[in-house]
Design a protein around this motif. Structure first.
Motif, short mmCIF file in Angstrom:
data_model
loop_
_atom_site.label_atom_id
_atom_site.label_comp_id
_atom_site.label_asym_id
_atom_site.label_seq_id
_atom_site.Cartn_x
_atom_site.Cartn_y
_atom_site.Cartn_z
N HIS A 1 -10.00 9.70 11.14
CA HIS A 1 -8.86 9.62 10.22
C HIS A 1 -8.06 8.33 10.39
O HIS A 1 -7.29 7.95 9.52
N ILE A 2 -8.17 7.69 11.56
CA ILE A 2 -7.48 6.44 11.87
C ILE A 2 -8.55 5.47 12.35
O ILE A 2 -9.52 5.88 13.00
N ARG B 1 0.67 2.89 11.07
CA ARG B 1 1.31 4.17 11.38
C ARG B 1 2.07 4.05 12.69
O ARG B 1 1.54 3.52 13.67
N ARG C 1 -4.48 -2.44 6.35
CA ARG C 1 -4.16 -1.73 5.11
C ARG C 1 -2.91 -0.87 5.28
O ARG C 1 -2.06 -0.81 4.39
N LEU C 2 -2.81 -0.20 6.40
CA LEU C 2 -1.71 0.73 6.63
C LEU C 2 -1.40 0.77 8.12
O LEU C 2 -2.32 0.82 8.94
N ASN D 1 -2.93 9.58 18.05
CA ASN D 1 -3.60 8.51 17.30
C ASN D 1 -5.03 8.31 17.78
O ASN D 1 -5.93 8.09 16.96
N VAL E 1 -6.61 1.69 8.70
CA VAL E 1 -5.38 2.37 9.10
C VAL E 1 -5.24 2.14 10.61
O VAL E 1 -6.11 2.57 11.38
N ILE F 1 -2.94 11.37 5.06
CA ILE F 1 -4.25 10.70 4.99
C ILE F 1 -4.72 10.21 6.35
O ILE F 1 -5.88 9.82 6.50
N SER F 2 -3.84 10.25 7.36
CA SER F 2 -4.23 9.86 8.71
C SER F 2 -4.51 11.06 9.61
O SER F 2 -4.70 10.89 10.82
N PHE G 1 0.84 -1.19 0.00
CA PHE G 1 0.00 0.00 0.00
C PHE G 1 0.88 1.24 0.00
O PHE G 1 1.55 1.54 0.99
#
Lengths: 258, 258
Positions: free
Chosen positions: B200-201, B185, B182-183, B192, B156, A94-95, A37
């Protein structure tokens, strides 16, 4: 301020208008990699297109090396080359995390002319040219200077993600270095290099960077008194595996370990 | 705005004046752990002392559970308890990265009354009370709402550091979850959880948090539509191993894996 630097600030201002408008909105995220990704948004592309158009209008004979569109893919002798990362830290963008930045560099052949790194939500702008390295926040501008840190055992070191260390050799090298450091910081993208230039972080050690991830930052690190090379100790003129340090003694200790 | 909430905003404003003045200055960093590097600065202590003094003056019968000074160390029935982390993300603070925050929560017994999380350099303030969950930035206030995300494969997810997963079982659990996300961080600390509340997360998964790291954030997550429990699925009334998700389906999938 030199003409190229004034122009680069104008480019960063243009970019900031676009990134501020798109940050923390519901923007579509595409995956630009077949293997994993690797996110990109229309804001990344809009910023780079806007910056490219301004450069092409102002300096039509200059080359452009950017992350999102085709162009040159190397610095070349006797050419002026702009190196652009419209949003370094798209994953942060994007986070909703305000640690992404717009990076713009200019090279004359393989020699840095200027670099600029901007975070418009925080209001942090870092830049350097032949006159020095600077940081602006809240309308106050100060000179940048790395701090003294002679040894890894006293060092704050940073890397954006453990996933950057892909090969067993890279993982082993990172583990050996991070085990000896005083403090390890994760995340950060470009910000770690800027904070190294500002004397808050001592070393950044990463693998597999793009040229646009590091070339705009090299002038800022160097003009602030730091040193940035690849893992073999060579000058950074493209992407790859990077070691940056604020103190040459620390840089030498890390290179000796790698 | 309710009286406790107005008072909590005043506490956050007081804290912000102190943290802004100390951020990116040459402050001494002490190590408060015998086992590893666990930094604390005089700013952490000044902020908590200031907040404690204001609470003691305004609500002398309330209990205070803070990171840096002795006080109560549990929520207790029929007591009002303020839970304070003067600087969550001291490692970010001492590294010049504007991702630390001041966290203040209030509990009536084991039930949340309010929570507030403030990042004064970015200008992000998140809070929640019985009237809802809110985010203020640049003098604009909006309601917070988590986003829909039914499955880990679309998620995320975030954790502050790989070092949080200390035991082999924790490492294995994290690896299994992060491989399917997917992602992933890294970094971020309290941010967070706030960005989860803001949509957003999608999930934050961490181990070994202090009560002051998570109790002030629980009301914000819950009032925004999210869910936060420990790894066993129980309500969070102290620190420990934490799973927060914006969507109950994702929370259930993660718990099933743990």
């Amino acid at each position: 301020m030199e003409a190229f630097t004034a122009f680069a600030h104008q480019l960063a201002d243009q970019a900031a208008a676009l990134t501020r408008a798109g940050f923390r909105t519901s923007i579509a995220v595409e995956n630009k990699s077949a293997n994993h990704f690797d996110p990109v948004t229309k804001i990344d592309r809009e910023v780079e297109a806007d910056v490219r158009a301004s450069i092409a209008a102002q300096y039509p004979d200059h080359h452009i090396w950017g992350e999102e569109f085709a162009g040159v893919t190397a610095l070349a002798a006797q050419n002026m080359t702009w190196v652009i990362d419209p949003i370094d830290g798209t994953r942060a963008f994007i986070s909703g995390m305000p640690t992404w930045g717009t990076l713009i560099g200019l090279y004359d052949g393989d020699q840095p002319v200027l670099g600029i790194a901007d975070q418009p939500i925080v209001g942090d702008r870092f830049w350097a040219d032949a006159t020095g390295a600077f940081w602006r926040h809240s309308n106050t501008t100060n000179a940048l200077s790395t701090r003294s840190c002679a040894s890894l055992k006293d060092a704050v070191i940073a890397a954006t993600s453990p996933a950057l260390f892909e090969s067993p050799a890279q993982k082993t090298s990172w583990q050996a270095l991070s085990d000896r450091a005083r403090l390890v910081r994760w995340g950060g993208d470009w910000y770690n290099y800027a904070l190294l230039a500002a004397g808050h972080i001592d070393a950044v050690i990463e693998c597999g960077l793009g040229a646009y991830d590091i070339l705009p930052l090299r002038p800022i690190i160097e003009a602030a008194g730091g040193i940035v090379t690849n893992w073999q100790g060579q000058a950074v003129t493209a992407g790859g595996d990077i070691v940056a340090a604020g103190d040459a003694r620390l840089h030498a200790e890390i290179l000796a370990q790698l």
